[in-house]
Design an enzyme around this catalytic site. Structure first.
Site, short mmCIF file in Angstrom:
data_model
loop_
_atom_site.label_atom_id
_atom_site.label_comp_id
_atom_site.label_asym_id
_atom_site.label_seq_id
_atom_site.Cartn_x
_atom_site.Cartn_y
_atom_site.Cartn_z
N TYR A 283 1.14 -1.19 -0.15
CA TYR A 283 0.40 0.01 -0.03
C TYR A 283 1.57 1.18 -0.48
O TYR A 283 0.51 2.12 -0.53
CB TYR A 283 -1.00 -0.12 1.35
CG TYR A 283 -1.87 1.25 0.85
CD1 TYR A 283 -2.78 1.30 0.37
CD2 TYR A 283 -1.59 2.09 2.65
CE1 TYR A 283 -4.28 2.30 0.55
CE2 TYR A 283 -2.40 2.73 2.64
CZ TYR A 283 -3.90 3.32 1.82
OH TYR A 283 -4.76 4.28 1.85
N HIS B 135 -16.12 0.87 7.20
CA HIS B 135 -16.48 -0.69 6.97
C HIS B 135 -16.33 -1.45 8.37
O HIS B 135 -15.57 -0.98 9.24
CB HIS B 135 -15.14 -1.16 6.70
CG HIS B 135 -15.00 -0.90 5.12
ND1 HIS B 135 -15.54 -1.67 3.45
CD2 HIS B 135 -14.51 0.11 4.38
CE1 HIS B 135 -14.85 -1.14 2.68
NE2 HIS B 135 -14.68 -0.23 2.71
N1 LIG Z 1 -10.55 6.16 4.84
C1 LIG Z 1 -8.38 7.14 5.08
O1 LIG Z 1 -8.70 7.16 6.57
C2 LIG Z 1 -8.11 6.82 4.14
C3 LIG Z 1 -7.02 7.43 4.53
C4 LIG Z 1 -5.78 7.37 3.16
C5 LIG Z 1 -6.56 7.71 2.57
N2 LIG Z 1 -7.00 6.81 1.50
C6 LIG Z 1 -7.30 6.83 0.02
O2 LIG Z 1 -9.33 7.34 0.19
C7 LIG Z 1 -9.06 6.59 -1.63
C8 LIG Z 1 -10.68 5.43 -0.56
O3 LIG Z 1 -10.76 5.15 0.94
P1 LIG Z 1 -12.33 4.74 1.45
O4 LIG Z 1 -11.39 4.54 3.15
O5 LIG Z 1 -12.94 5.28 1.16
O6 LIG Z 1 -11.11 2.93 1.32
P2 LIG Z 1 -12.62 2.11 0.83
O7 LIG Z 1 -12.54 0.21 1.42
O8 LIG Z 1 -14.10 2.37 1.35
O9 LIG Z 1 -12.98 2.56 -0.58
C9 LIG Z 1 -12.12 1.93 -1.62
C10 LIG Z 1 -13.29 2.04 -2.96
O10 LIG Z 1 -11.74 0.97 -4.21
C11 LIG Z 1 -13.00 -0.22 -4.89
N3 LIG Z 1 -11.70 -0.52 -5.77
C12 LIG Z 1 -10.51 -1.00 -4.34
N4 LIG Z 1 -10.41 -1.48 -6.01
C13 LIG Z 1 -10.03 -0.99 -7.23
C14 LIG Z 1 -9.96 -1.78 -8.24
N5 LIG Z 1 -9.34 -2.40 -8.56
N6 LIG Z 1 -11.09 -0.82 -9.36
C15 LIG Z 1 -12.15 -0.30 -9.15
N7 LIG Z 1 -12.73 -0.20 -7.71
C16 LIG Z 1 -11.31 -0.58 -6.82
C17 LIG Z 1 -13.24 -0.72 -3.49
O11 LIG Z 1 -14.92 -1.38 -4.07
C18 LIG Z 1 -13.81 0.65 -2.62
O12 LIG Z 1 -15.16 1.33 -2.86
C19 LIG Z 1 -8.42 5.14 -1.63
O13 LIG Z 1 -7.94 5.75 -2.06
C20 LIG Z 1 -7.12 5.83 0.22
O14 LIG Z 1 -6.20 4.91 0.08
C21 LIG Z 1 -8.14 7.11 2.63
#
Ligand SMILES: NC(=O)c1ccc[n+]([C@@H]2O[C@H](COP(=O)([O-])OP(=O)(O)OC[C@H]3O[C@@H](n4cnc5c(N)ncnc54)[C@H](O)[C@@H]3O)[C@@H](O)[C@H]2O)c1
Length: 377
Positions: A192, A228
């Site tokens: 990651y 989640h």
């Molecule tokens: N939530 C946090 O605290 C946080 C912190 C830092 C960065 N981020 C970044 O923000 C973004 C969203 O995070 P989140 O918390 O909503 O996570 P999440 O897991 O809820 O959402 C990620 C989404 O991407 C989809 N996905 C994964 N792989 C895929 C692929 N190969 N093709 C198409 N869709 C795909 C998943 O099904 C999901 O709907 C991510 O890129 C994550 O790295 C989130």
């Protein structure tokens, strides 16, 4: 006097009418509910309305971003492979003329006409991204290349959802955007951390070599509804444990940002002229013990607090320096922590009720490496 034939026809007509009447009523009710079911959407003229692609738009952050951009009046296409996302997160938009949901994996190329791309597709929590590290790498590398290729072809601006994980286990506090990080390239989190680092590198290569407009948001821990239930993150773990009367298991320190604040920051950044990376996070630092106690008291739970051994390469402290976001975007978190936590607790209580009806109550899981052949590739 009617003939027997005519009398028979009349009877059939009557039977058909009686059968059709309730159906007509149902169609009428459905039409009424369909026309009323969407949240209010602003009207934007053709000139101001943008065609926006959100990859990972059915996930936690992506679905809130979808809500904001839809309500602002834009045309939104969500692309998701539903690895960690759920249709339920965006189902309230299905059928709306400005909305489209595509089941697609970003590792495969995508051809679509858009003005802006919010590239969020990637599992985000440790158990999810460690589940299949190779797939996580492919999503962040090949997936990002595909989206940058699309941005180049159609002249769209791309915003990458990067992460504070690119700072690794930082040696400086707080972390500003010019800190290069301290990442173990072969540790369990590397799929990651390094995946996101190379995704950033790709953005700037496309910007310099191909003139693609890029925006990079380095997002720090975020929480809120639609997280989640069993993703192993601090807030979801604590709330679930407190609601279920289980011990609150404490590991490390974290700072947390409410998702609505993050979504505002993402939209501001996308529409700004800042192409260099920007931290989006909450600089208010709380020890994890303070967090556990606060959640325990908000839930009014009698759970114990237990201390666990540290996970490998888990950063001890992380805190964003958000001076750049404040100065250049006029952005900072505005929702008080307790208010955000209360909303999230309400959401988790409803989810537990919903899941109890299906006789499934998820328990927070510790991150683990998957053995055997990956299911998701
Ligand atoms: N939530 C946090 O605290 C946080 C912190 C830092 C960065 N981020 C970044 O923000 C973004 C969203 O995070 P989140 O918390 O909503 O996570 P999440 O897991 O809820 O959402 C990620 C989404 O991407 C989809 N996905 C994964 N792989 C895929 C692929 N190969 N093709 C198409 N869709 C795909 C998943 O099904 C999901 O709907 C991510 O890129 C994550 O790295 C989130």
């Amino acid at each position: 006097m009617r003939s027997i034939q005519e009398q028979g026809d009349l009877k059939i007509e009557q039977i058909v009418e009686e059968a059709v009447a309730p159906l007509k009523e149902k169609i009428h009710d459905l039409e009424q509910s369909v026309s009323q079911k969407y949240p209010p959407v602003k009207f934007l003229s053709e000139k101001d309305r943008k065609r926006i692609l959100i990859t990972g738009g059915a996930g936690f952050v992506g679905s809130h971003l979808t809500d904001k951009l839809m309500m602002d009046g834009h045309e939104v296409t969500v692309v998701d492979n539903f690895f960690t996302g759920r249709k339920r997160n965006v189902e309230h938009w299905i059928g709306h003329e400005n909305f489209e949901l595509i089941n697609h994996d970003v590792v495969e190329p995508l051809y679509i006409e858009v003005d802006q791309i919010y590239h969020l597709a990637s599992p985000a929590s440790p158990p999810n991204y460690m589940y299949n590290p190779i797939k996580t790498l492919k999503t962040n590398t090949i997936g990002t290349l595909n989206m940058l290729g699309l941005a180049k072809r159609v002249g769209a601006r791309l915003l990458l959802a990067s992460t504070s994980e690119i700072y690794g286990d930082p040696e400086v506090h707080p972390q500003s955007e010019d800190y290069w990080g301290h990442v173990n390239p072969i540790g369990p989190r590397a799929c990651y951390d390094e995946g996101k680092r190379v995704a950033e590198t790709m953005c700037y290569a496309y910007m310099k070599q191909e003139g693609v407009e890029v925006r990079v948001a380095r997002i720090f821990n975020t929480f809120g509804s639609r997280m989640h239930m069993n993703d192993g993150r601090v807030v979801s773990n604590f709330i679930l444990q407190a609601l279920q009367g289980e011990p609150l298991t404490v590991r490390m320190t974290r700072v947390c940002l409410l998702c609505s604040d993050l979504v505002n920051g993402l939209v501001l950044l996308m529409n700004s002229n800042i192409s260099s990376p920007v931290n989006l996070g909450n600089p208010e630092e709380h020890t994890i013990l303070e967090f556990a106690r606060l959640i325990k008291s908000l839930v009014v739970s009698h759970s114990q607090i237990q201390f666990l051994a540290e996970a490998q390469d888990d950063p001890q402290r992380r805190r964003p320096d958000i001076r750049k976001a404040k100065m250049l975007l006029g952005w900072e978190p505005v929702v008080p922590l307790e208010e955000g936590l209360n909303k999230t607790i309400q959401y988790f209580s409803r989810e537990l009720e919903h899941q109890a009806n299906n006789q499934y109550i998820p328990k927070p899981k510790a991150a683990r490496m998957k053995k055997g052949r990956p299911r998701h590739n």
